[in-house]
Design a protein around this motif. Structure first.
Motif, short mmCIF file in Angstrom:
data_model
loop_
_atom_site.label_atom_id
_atom_site.label_comp_id
_atom_site.label_asym_id
_atom_site.label_seq_id
_atom_site.Cartn_x
_atom_site.Cartn_y
_atom_site.Cartn_z
N GLN A 128 20.35 -13.23 -19.97
CA GLN A 128 19.83 -13.74 -18.70
C GLN A 128 19.46 -15.21 -18.90
OE1 GLN A 128 16.68 -11.47 -16.62
NE2 GLN A 128 15.76 -13.45 -16.10
N CYS A 129 19.71 -16.02 -17.91
CA CYS A 129 19.33 -17.44 -17.97
C CYS A 129 17.81 -17.54 -18.18
CB CYS A 129 19.74 -18.12 -16.67
SG CYS A 129 19.12 -19.80 -16.53
N PRO A 130 17.37 -18.45 -19.06
CA PRO A 130 15.93 -18.54 -19.35
C PRO A 130 15.17 -19.47 -18.42
CG PRO A 130 17.12 -19.98 -20.82
CD PRO A 130 18.15 -19.34 -19.94
N TYR A 131 15.76 -19.85 -17.30
CA TYR A 131 15.03 -20.73 -16.39
C TYR A 131 14.41 -19.91 -15.24
CZ TYR A 131 16.71 -24.91 -18.85
OH TYR A 131 16.95 -25.89 -19.78
N CYS A 132 15.00 -19.91 -14.07
CA CYS A 132 14.23 -19.37 -12.92
C CYS A 132 14.37 -17.86 -12.76
CB CYS A 132 14.61 -20.11 -11.64
SG CYS A 132 16.04 -19.45 -10.79
N GLY A 133 13.59 -17.34 -11.83
CA GLY A 133 13.52 -15.90 -11.63
C GLY A 133 14.71 -15.28 -10.95
N VAL A 134 15.70 -16.09 -10.52
CA VAL A 134 16.93 -15.47 -10.01
C VAL A 134 17.52 -14.59 -11.12
CG1 VAL A 134 19.26 -15.88 -9.14
CG2 VAL A 134 17.40 -17.38 -8.41
N GLY A 135 17.42 -15.12 -12.36
CA GLY A 135 17.86 -14.30 -13.50
C GLY A 135 19.35 -14.12 -13.57
N CYS A 136 20.09 -15.22 -13.47
CA CYS A 136 21.55 -15.14 -13.55
C CYS A 136 21.99 -14.74 -14.95
CB CYS A 136 22.17 -16.51 -13.24
SG CYS A 136 21.76 -17.14 -11.61
N GLY A 137 23.16 -14.14 -15.01
CA GLY A 137 23.73 -13.82 -16.31
C GLY A 137 24.50 -15.01 -16.85
N PRO B 218 18.81 -21.81 -6.68
CA PRO B 218 20.06 -22.28 -6.09
C PRO B 218 21.17 -21.23 -6.01
CG PRO B 218 19.63 -23.37 -8.20
CD PRO B 218 18.40 -22.61 -7.85
N VAL B 219 21.25 -20.36 -6.99
CA VAL B 219 22.36 -19.40 -6.95
C VAL B 219 22.18 -18.40 -5.81
CG1 VAL B 219 23.36 -17.46 -8.24
CG2 VAL B 219 23.09 -19.69 -9.34
N LEU B 220 20.95 -18.01 -5.55
CA LEU B 220 20.71 -17.13 -4.40
C LEU B 220 21.05 -17.84 -3.10
CD1 LEU B 220 17.42 -15.08 -4.68
CD2 LEU B 220 19.79 -14.36 -4.92
N GLN C 258 27.98 -16.76 -10.98
CA GLN C 258 27.47 -18.04 -10.49
C GLN C 258 26.39 -18.57 -11.45
OE1 GLN C 258 28.94 -19.44 -7.64
NE2 GLN C 258 30.23 -17.70 -8.19
N VAL C 259 26.26 -19.88 -11.47
CA VAL C 259 25.27 -20.51 -12.33
C VAL C 259 24.96 -21.87 -11.75
CG1 VAL C 259 26.96 -21.59 -13.87
CG2 VAL C 259 24.75 -20.90 -14.79
N CYS C 260 23.75 -22.37 -11.96
CA CYS C 260 23.42 -23.73 -11.48
C CYS C 260 23.39 -24.68 -12.67
CB CYS C 260 22.10 -23.72 -10.71
SG CYS C 260 20.64 -23.73 -11.77
N VAL C 261 23.07 -25.93 -12.38
CA VAL C 261 23.13 -26.96 -13.42
C VAL C 261 22.18 -26.65 -14.57
CG1 VAL C 261 21.49 -28.43 -12.14
CG2 VAL C 261 22.97 -29.46 -13.86
N LYS C 262 21.04 -26.05 -14.29
CA LYS C 262 20.10 -25.77 -15.38
C LYS C 262 20.70 -24.75 -16.34
CE LYS C 262 16.49 -24.87 -12.65
NZ LYS C 262 16.79 -25.41 -11.31
N GLY C 263 21.16 -23.64 -15.79
CA GLY C 263 21.74 -22.61 -16.65
C GLY C 263 22.96 -23.13 -17.39
FE1 SF4 Z 1 19.32 -20.12 -14.20
FE2 SF4 Z 1 20.06 -21.58 -12.11
FE3 SF4 Z 1 20.45 -18.95 -12.10
FE4 SF4 Z 1 18.00 -19.92 -11.88
S1 SF4 Z 1 19.67 -20.17 -10.39
S2 SF4 Z 1 18.62 -18.24 -13.19
S3 SF4 Z 1 18.10 -21.71 -13.19
S4 SF4 Z 1 21.42 -20.43 -13.48
#
Ligand code: SF4
Length: 768
Positions: free
Chosen positions: A61-70, A240-242, A104-109
């Protein structure tokens, strides 16, 4: 999977995931690195970083926001004879198999790989006084120091003299062991986490209205809701991914949901909405009551649901009757027609979904506002069905896991409460402590910990995986308070944070990617995050540090785990029969079958966890009914006045994360957001002669900062905006939270970080 010696290369079989299957346990075992009392301590990492990286791919899981993308993570290219060793950059891309993000993923992930090896702490550091430089010490010496100081504090002041301030960056296992150490072994409840600044109003709001914490919805609800209301959330930048998922559905056109955004700023989120309500800061609850009034008046209530599944209508109804649309619109500073439009759309919609985050939670009346949102859902029966419900978006990647293990000062694992005698007894039994080991007195929330330090009542403040010297409000007061604490300990992965500047003892922590464990995202989905990189130097997993300390303090029987998987197995046993039942989950199951949503009781088939809560409309209250809550709006704790006529609100930029300990290391993030900028409406700038790019001083009752100005009609007149990311250690230092006040919600104890009264001064002047 063997380690021959610290200096040997380790040869790890692939951690590569295949579909949802990981080829093997993600745990690697470097051996008894610093065990005491004969207990081996796997996963602590070696004493020296002489080991070759395990070159494997992984899913996590991405270690940034609570969306918790893979994320799909690929290792660095190994050096060849003809190419010098490149910077060891892991690459990350969206994991299309992860059910929460579908690739999907954002710039942070996407850029997290650039942050993992840079600027790392590699050895424990110690200094007697904070005006001295740090010197490296051994783990043995660090542990001896901690044991001695904890025992002295227990003998002189008792457990109230100790406090831990943890983080939603913890893995669930880290959270669990830290809580067991403090609340079980040491008998004090002063464990709080930065979720206090983020989600504690949602926790308190769910518990008060529905009988328990726990977001009832899931991301699939975005795909079927008729109406989506985003209130107090800049989803486009913060989740952002949501947001992209929502936009994608809207672009499809035919079944596009109506989108309403409530925010004083015309953010990118608001720009995509059918209706934007730029309400005055602090008037959300008035707006919600105004909508409630119109629903009541138009006969849109679900009388059957109300009669069968709720209580408290007799108190709420007379309150709502007083919030006429004229009154609510005037208080909120919006056209009455906008309010009526939203109420009409709500009444017409078969399914209505409300999403919120910090704009609601970081409020003096955060819990009341959460209740105001839930009220609308209960009044209209919009809960427990696909596309309908109140849905908090979590800030930190594992704030949800923290809530599950009781990672706040008033909580115990399994959504239990410190104040509940039966809950304490259940946890004491499970933890193997005698009856009465857990104190009945709730511990200190983070601002109470600051106040305790001001009073000289804390002898040890242990901060782990967070940077409160940027993220807390009223930072000058925080600095002065912390300076009175005799021992400040910081467990941290990165060097040179603002909190390290006030610490005596710094412990190098293994971070995500270097230790195995689980995280739970906003939709209650648990993902196993494997260890796929070697911790640098002597860095250790947080859970292992706390467990070692527990053993050295004499609790050998209670802290015997040899892996994070064993910690997790013990934890899920405490959720059996609770709303957050995860008794059927294990590291092995998650490794084999991929992320799973809870509830996931024992015997649940993989993929069979609960997508939504309350489908049966039975709520975990004594009566089984959800509660309608009647509370009159109070407005801001520090409203603007003649001296400080503007409201400062703070928030986040898309590419940066919190206090930038990671994202400051990413060139793309720095390029996108080179520095903080104050957004000001031209009507507020003109009288001061402020033009685009001019330097303004922003002054509150607690201090001032200097920052470049950007004129923008996207912000409501009377409101100015600053990002919260830049702390004192950054070259573009702008401590936005230094200006904010600490007054918070009395129920959730969450500070009102979203609003403080300020004034602007043009040009010259120094911060001070
Ligand atoms: Fe990571 Fe971005 Fe997904 Fe949040 S929206 S979990 S920061 S990739």
């Amino acid at each position: 999977m063997l380690l021959r010696s610290h200096r040997d290369k380790i040869s790890l079989p692939l951690l590569l995931s295949c579909g949802h299957r990981l080829a093997l346990s993600p745990v690697f075992r470097p051996g008894a690195a610093f065990g005491s009392q004969g207990i081996p301590l796997p996963e602590l990492g070696p004493a020296h970083s002489q080991m070759t990286l395990p070159l494997a791919a992984a899913r996590a899981q991405c270690p940034y926001c609570g969306v918790g993308c893979g994320l799909d993570l690929k290792p660095p290219e190994p050096p060849t004879a003809s190419t010098p060793a490149p910077e060891p950059l892991w690459t990350a891309r969206g994991d299309r198999h992860h059910p929460s993000s579908l690739g999907q993923v954002c710039v942070k992930g996407a850029t997290v790989g650039e942050t993992l090896h840079r600027n790392r702490l590699t050895t424990p550091l110690w200094r007697e006084r904070t005006d001295e430089p740090f010197a490296p010490i051994s783990w043995e010496r660090a542990m001896d120091l901690l044991v001695e100081r904890i025992q002295t504090t227990l003998a002189t002041r008792g457990p109230r003299g100790l406090a831990i301030y943890g983080s939603g960056q913890f893995l669930t296992e880290d959270y669990y062991v830290a809580n067991k150490l403090l609340k079980g072994a040491l008998g004090g409840n002063n464990f709080d986490a930065n979720s206090r600044l983020c989600m504690s109003s949602a926790v308190a709001g769910y518990a008060r209205s529905l009988g328990s914490d726990g977001p009832p919805c899931c991301y699939d609800d975005l795909d079927v809701a008729d109406l989506v209301v985003l209130i107090g959330t800049n989803t486009a930048e913060c989740h952002p991914v949501l947001f992209q998922r929502l936009l994608k559905r809207r672009r499809r056109g035919t079944d596009a949901p109506r989108l309403v955004v409530v925010d004083p700023r015309a953010t990118d989120t608001a720009a995509a909405a059918d209706l934007h309500l730029p309400i005055r800061s602090g008037t959300d609850l008035a707006l919600l009551h105004g909508i409630g009034h119109l629903l009541l008046q138009s006969g849109a209530l679900d009388q059957t649901f109300l009669a069968a599944h709720t209580e408290g209508f007799e108190k709420l109804e007379p309150l709502l009757r007083t919030w006429t649309p004229e009154r609510a619109a005037a208080v909120c500073g919006i056209p009455e027609a906008s309010l009526r439009q939203l109420a009409q759309w709500w009444a017409e919609s078969d399914t209505a979904l409300s999403l919120w985050s910090m704009g609601v939670n970081q409020r003096r009346e955060g819990t009341a506002t959460v209740a105001g949102i839930i009220n609308l859902h209960l009044l209209t029966g919009q809960i427990g069905r696909p596309g309908a419900g109140p849905f908090s978006l979590t800030g930190q990647p594992n704030a949800m896991g923290g809530r599950e293990v009781g990672g706040l000062a008033q909580l115990l694992p399994g959504y239990r409460a410190v104040g509940n005698a039966a809950h304490r007894a259940e946890v004491e039994r499970h933890w193997g402590f005698p009856e009465g080991a857990i104190s009945a007195e709730p511990g200190l929330a983070v601002w109470e910990q600051i106040e305790a330090m001001e009073q000289g009542e804390l002898d040890l403040w242990w901060v782990a995986a967070t940077n409160p010297l940027v993220s807390l409000p009223s930072l000058d007061r925080v600095r002065a308070a912390v300076a009175r604490c005799p021992l400040v300990v910081l467990s941290e992965a990165y060097a040179g944070t603002e909190t390290a500047a006030v610490a005596h003892l710094v412990l190098p922590a293994a971070q995500w990617s270097e230790k195995a464990g689980t995280m739970t995202n906003s939709e209650r989905r648990v993902t196993l995050c494997p260890a796929f990189r070697q911790p640098p130097g002597q860095a250790r997993a947080d859970w292992a540090i706390f467990a070692e300390l527990g053993r050295r303090l004499g609790f050998t029987r209670q802290f015997t785990w040899t892996s994070a998987a064993e910690v997790y197995a013990e934890f899920v046993g405490l959720t059996r029969g609770r709303l957050c039942d995860m008794a059927g989950l294990s590291h092995a199951l998650l490794a084999e079958h991929g992320p799973q949503q809870w509830p996931f009781p024992e015997g649940t088939a993989p993929g069979g966890g609960g997508a939504r809560l309350y489908g049966d409309h039975q709520f975990p209250t004594p009566s089984g009914r959800a509660r309608l809550i009647a509370e009159a709006p109070l407005g801001l704790a520090e409203p603007p006045d003649d001296t400080y006529p503007l409201v400062l609100t703070v928030g986040r930029y898309l590419a940066h994360w919190h206090t930038m300990t990671r994202t400051a290391l990413v060139a793309r993030a720095r390029k996108r957001h080179p520095g903080p900028v104050l957004e000001v409406h031209p009507a507020d700038a003109e009288p001061l002669g402020l033009v685009d790019g001019a330097i303004a001083t922003v002054r509150s009752r607690r201090g001032s900062v200097r920052v470049p100005v950007r004129l923008s009609e996207a912000i409501r007149p009377g409101v100015v905006f600053l990002p919260m990311h830049w702390g004192a250690s950054q070259p573009e230092a702008c401590e936005a939270n230094r200006l904010m006040h600490e007054l918070g919600c009395p129920l959730s104890k969450q500070p009102e970080l979203k609003a403080a009264a300020v004034r602007l001064e043009a040009g010259h002047g120094h911060s001070g």
